[in-house]
Scaffold this motif. Structure first.
Motif, PDB file in Angstrom:
ATOM      1  N   PHE A 129      33.331  61.649  28.017  1.00  0.00           N
ATOM      2  CA  PHE A 129      33.523  62.393  26.779  1.00  0.00           C
ATOM      3  C   PHE A 129      35.005  62.506  26.452  1.00  0.00           C
ATOM      4  CE2 PHE A 129      30.658  64.902  24.075  1.00  0.00           C
ATOM      5  CZ  PHE A 129      29.483  64.267  24.387  1.00  0.00           C
TER       6      PHE A 129
ATOM      7  N   ILE B 115      37.003  64.845  29.558  1.00  0.00           N
ATOM      8  CA  ILE B 115      37.397  65.536  28.330  1.00  0.00           C
ATOM      9  C   ILE B 115      38.663  66.346  28.568  1.00  0.00           C
ATOM     10  CG2 ILE B 115      36.135  67.707  28.517  1.00  0.00           C
ATOM     11  CD1 ILE B 115      35.261  67.415  25.753  1.00  0.00           C
TER      12      ILE B 115
ATOM     13  N   GLN C 145      42.664  65.900  26.853  1.00  0.00           N
ATOM     14  CA  GLN C 145      43.457  66.908  26.164  1.00  0.00           C
ATOM     15  C   GLN C 145      44.933  66.869  26.546  1.00  0.00           C
ATOM     16  OE1 GLN C 145      41.378  67.504  23.611  1.00  0.00           O
ATOM     17  NE2 GLN C 145      42.295  69.519  23.608  1.00  0.00           N
TER      18      GLN C 145
ATOM     19  N   PHE D 137      42.051  64.294  19.954  1.00  0.00           N
ATOM     20  CA  PHE D 137      41.313  65.544  20.133  1.00  0.00           C
ATOM     21  C   PHE D 137      39.906  65.287  20.658  1.00  0.00           C
ATOM     22  CE2 PHE D 137      39.882  69.790  18.432  1.00  0.00           C
ATOM     23  CZ  PHE D 137      40.712  70.491  19.263  1.00  0.00           C
ATOM     24  N   TRP D 138      39.355  66.239  21.417  1.00  0.00           N
ATOM     25  CA  TRP D 138      38.063  66.002  22.067  1.00  0.00           C
ATOM     26  C   TRP D 138      36.948  65.766  21.068  1.00  0.00           C
ATOM     27  CZ3 TRP D 138      34.507  70.215  21.580  1.00  0.00           C
ATOM     28  CH2 TRP D 138      35.078  71.439  21.186  1.00  0.00           C
ATOM     29  N   ARG D 139      37.110  66.254  19.849  1.00  0.00           N
ATOM     30  CA  ARG D 139      36.054  66.010  18.857  1.00  0.00           C
ATOM     31  C   ARG D 139      35.935  64.523  18.542  1.00  0.00           C
ATOM     32  NH1 ARG D 139      36.042  71.347  15.350  1.00  0.00           N
ATOM     33  NH2 ARG D 139      35.369  72.585  17.126  1.00  0.00           N
TER      34      ARG D 139
ATOM     35  N   SER E 235      36.334  62.126  20.621  1.00  0.00           N
ATOM     36  CA  SER E 235      35.519  61.535  21.687  1.00  0.00           C
ATOM     37  C   SER E 235      34.044  61.697  21.375  1.00  0.00           C
ATOM     38  CB  SER E 235      35.812  62.221  23.020  1.00  0.00           C
ATOM     39  OG  SER E 235      37.163  62.152  23.331  1.00  0.00           O
ATOM     40  N   GLY E 236      33.672  62.892  20.936  1.00  0.00           N
ATOM     41  CA  GLY E 236      32.273  63.155  20.620  1.00  0.00           C
ATOM     42  C   GLY E 236      31.784  62.271  19.486  1.00  0.00           C
ATOM     43  N   VAL E 237      32.666  62.008  18.533  1.00  0.00           N
ATOM     44  CA  VAL E 237      32.291  61.154  17.402  1.00  0.00           C
ATOM     45  C   VAL E 237      31.942  59.739  17.893  1.00  0.00           C
ATOM     46  CG1 VAL E 237      33.236  59.988  15.384  1.00  0.00           C
ATOM     47  CG2 VAL E 237      33.461  62.457  15.608  1.00  0.00           C
TER      48      VAL E 237
ATOM     49  N   VAL F 108      30.796  59.004  20.839  1.00  0.00           N
ATOM     50  CA  VAL F 108      29.524  59.065  21.565  1.00  0.00           C
ATOM     51  C   VAL F 108      28.357  59.104  20.580  1.00  0.00           C
ATOM     52  CG1 VAL F 108      28.148  60.354  23.224  1.00  0.00           C
ATOM     53  CG2 VAL F 108      30.603  60.225  23.524  1.00  0.00           C
TER      54      VAL F 108
END
Lengths: 288, 317
Positions: B60, B119, B123, B245-247, B249-251, B253
């Motif tokens: 992530f 994750i 950061q 930004f960690w968001r 990464s989520g995108v 995934v």
């Protein structure tokens, strides 16, 4: 100089207590349900804004009492309706689900309460310094630390002395056996999630008094909470508490000496722990 | 071409035909730059899927390598030499180097714990880009640089001014990268990765060093992710800390899951849907972020196999 270091340590302990409060909730949910709750910061923000909205009617103390409970109620609902549906599937799905919820929470709080920061009123007498030489030690800070200590103490009592706590801890180790022994695992996970969210809501109300209100208030707290869990060891609440306080103090001290490294120092600590003791300071070996 | 099977090659032919002709039809639904963005982001999503879908490791934190590629390219062009090629190479190598160093710290971890540590490491780079104002531009992002024309000797590619030329340049890089990944997945090494995904313990008992394989797969995945990051930065002529930004990464995934993690082209389909949807939503409503979140929830609850997973299931029924 010593005054400056003392200030940094006190600041660090307070911020660290926030990290710990959030991390303990995250850790509870993660160890029982295998879910990383990315929406934890969102719940924290909801708790803070609820307290803000009800303060005119019930006062500061009413908000402090009621808002976390309402947030926990929202948590119970979200777990029941959404998150419980992905239990037992690849952990990837629960991550994405809470990830999406984090997006929605942030946007909805911004929609309802606005993107601008709001001031959060704490009773005046709490804001005055306790003594002239220790000017940074306001009553609110002392009260916050005391309250967090009481709540964490109560949680430890719940976990070790009550039937619910015993079952949660047993479920962390072997959920299937706990289920076979006749415990309703659905309810157990639901309540456990609620406890975690209660802690997030409480952290939100307290943080609002200290940091002010912003829709992204949870964002700055969630990453350090992950680090607190990694340093302390997943599955160990004492470890998580310790991890939170440690990184709080470390980054507080870094703020004084090397301001630009105030965040980096936490990640360096995490890297060292992972290198030397991958299971975390108080974590059990072989669990992950 | 002796074993040319139209059923097997059909999807490949459709994908390449659509991608090669994209500048001809994209203007009816959108614009060329969006097509370029889709191809660049799809490379990132496919790079992530090398690890996520084919090795079964839950990362992530891939935004870190996406961002390293982006900043690597931008900073090289701004500070070192005004060359697009050098920017891409430095950006990609930066991502690869970081992945090689971080890899040993994380390959021992599994499941949600792996996700959480990746994750958190991601950061670190976010804060570096955010804090190191003088060099990275801090919160405002890295500006005052742009992609440069590429001199091939016999001709010059004017990627800086011609959107279509830049699209084909990105597509060429995409094709080479995807070709390498497909080749690797078909090799014994790739088959071992799939074996790890299916049953890690059994693979270990066969005498295979699972952690080393995961480390190599991680480095390959992050390297191509960095390449995707540098292409995306060149497209925008800009990069800011949000790339880390960690968001983000989520995108990536969700792109993999939305298109179908178990299909080679799944992440491409997911990236196309996600980017197009985000583009449309952000022009329609200020609350597009809620809708993006809703997309996550709906995909997880109702379409966990993704578009290609569903199509494939229909085809076999």
């Amino acid at each position: 100089m010593s005054q400056l270091i003392l200030l940094a340590v006190v600041n660090g302990l307070i911020v660290g207590a926030f990290y710990a409060l959030m991390a303990i909730g995250l850790s509870l949910i993660m160890s029982l349900s295998d879910v990383i709750n990315f929406a934890h910061g969102g719940f924290l923000a909801v708790g803070a804004y609820l307290a803000y909205s009800m303060t005119p009617y019930v006062g500061f103390w009413g908000g402090l009492l009621i808002a976390p409970v309402l947030t926990a109620g929202l948590g119970l609902l979200v777990e029941k309706v959404l998150i419980s549906r992905v239990y037992g599937r690849d952990p990837l799905y629960s991550l994405l689900l809470t990830f999406g919820l984090a997006f929605i929470f942030e946007d909805v709080t911004r929609y309802i309460w606005g993107a601008q920061g709001l001031p959060y009123q704490v009773p005046g007498w709490l804001m005055s310094p306790l003594s002239l030489s220790l000017f940074f030690l306001t009553g609110y800070r002392v009260f916050m630390m005391a309250l967090i200590m009481v709540v964490v103490g109560a949680l430890f009592w719940l976990m070790t002395r009550t039937r619910l706590g015993l079952r949660i801890r047993a479920g962390t180790l072997d959920l299937e056996t706990v289920s076979i022994l006749g415990v309703n695992v659905r309810v157990l996970r639901n309540l456990n999630f609620g406890i975690g969210i209660y802690l997030a809501g409480l952290a939100g109300v307290l943080a609002a008094g200290q940091l002010g209100l912003q829709p992204t208030i949870g964002d700055s707290l969630i990453m350090p909470s992950f680090i607190a869990i990694i340093i302390g060891g997943l599955g160990s609440l004492t470890g998580t508490l310790l991890g939170g306080l440690m990184i709080g103090v470390a980054s507080g001290l870094a703020t004084v000496f090397v301001p630009s490294a105030s965040e980096a120092v936490m990640y360096v600590m995490m890297a060292v722990v992972l290198l030397v003791r991958p299971q975390g300071l108080l974590g059990e070996e072989g669990r992950f | 071409m002796e074993n040319f099977d139209i059923r097997k090659q059909g999807p490949n032919l459709i994908v390449w035909a659509l991608l090669l002709t994209l500048p001809l039809w994209i203007n009816y639904v959108s614009y060329t730059q969006l097509g370029t963005q889709i191809v660049a982001m799809a490379l990132g999503a496919m790079a992530l899927n090398f690890l996520l879908g084919y090795t079964g490791v839950l990362s992530f934190g891939h935004a870190a390598y996406f961002g390293l590629g982006a900043y690597g390219a931008g900073m090289t062009i701004r500070y070192l030499m005004p060359s697009t090629g050098a920017g891409i190479i430095v950006g990609t190598l930066a991502g690869m180097l970081a992945a090689m160093l971080i890899g040993p710290l994380i390959v021992r971890l599994r499941g949600v714990y792996f996700a959480m540590v990746t994750i958190a490491f991601g950061q670190v780079f976010y804060f570096i880009a955010f804090r190191w104002n003088g060099v990275t531009g801090g919160d405002d992002g890295l500006t005052n640089w742009k992609r440069m024309p590429i001199d091939l000797g016999f001709t010059t590619l004017h990627i800086e001014s011609q959107a279509t030329t830049f699209y084909y340049f990105v597509l060429a890089v995409f094709a080479i990268s995807v070709g390498i990944m497909a080749f690797l997945l078909r090799s014994p090494f790739g088959r071992t990765l799939i074996a790890i995904r299916e049953n890690e313990r059994r693979t270990r008992f066969l005498g295979i060093n699972v952690n080393r394989h995961i480390w190599i797969s991680w480095v390959i995945s992050c390297t191509f992710m960095a390449l995707a990051g540098s292409l995306n930065a060149l497209l925008n002529n800009f990069v800011d800390p949000r790339a880390f930004f960690w968001r983000q990464s989520g995108v990536f995934v969700i792109m993999c899951v939305m298109g179908g993690m178990r299909s080679f082209w799944g992440p491409l389909v997911g990236a196309a849907i996600f980017i197009w949807l985000q583009d449309e939503l952000s022009s329609m409503t200020a609350n597009w972020q809620s809708f993006v979140g809703l997309v996550f929830v709906v995909v997880v609850l109702f379409f966990p196999r993704g578009v290609l997973g569903i199509l494939r299931r229909k085809a076999t029924e």
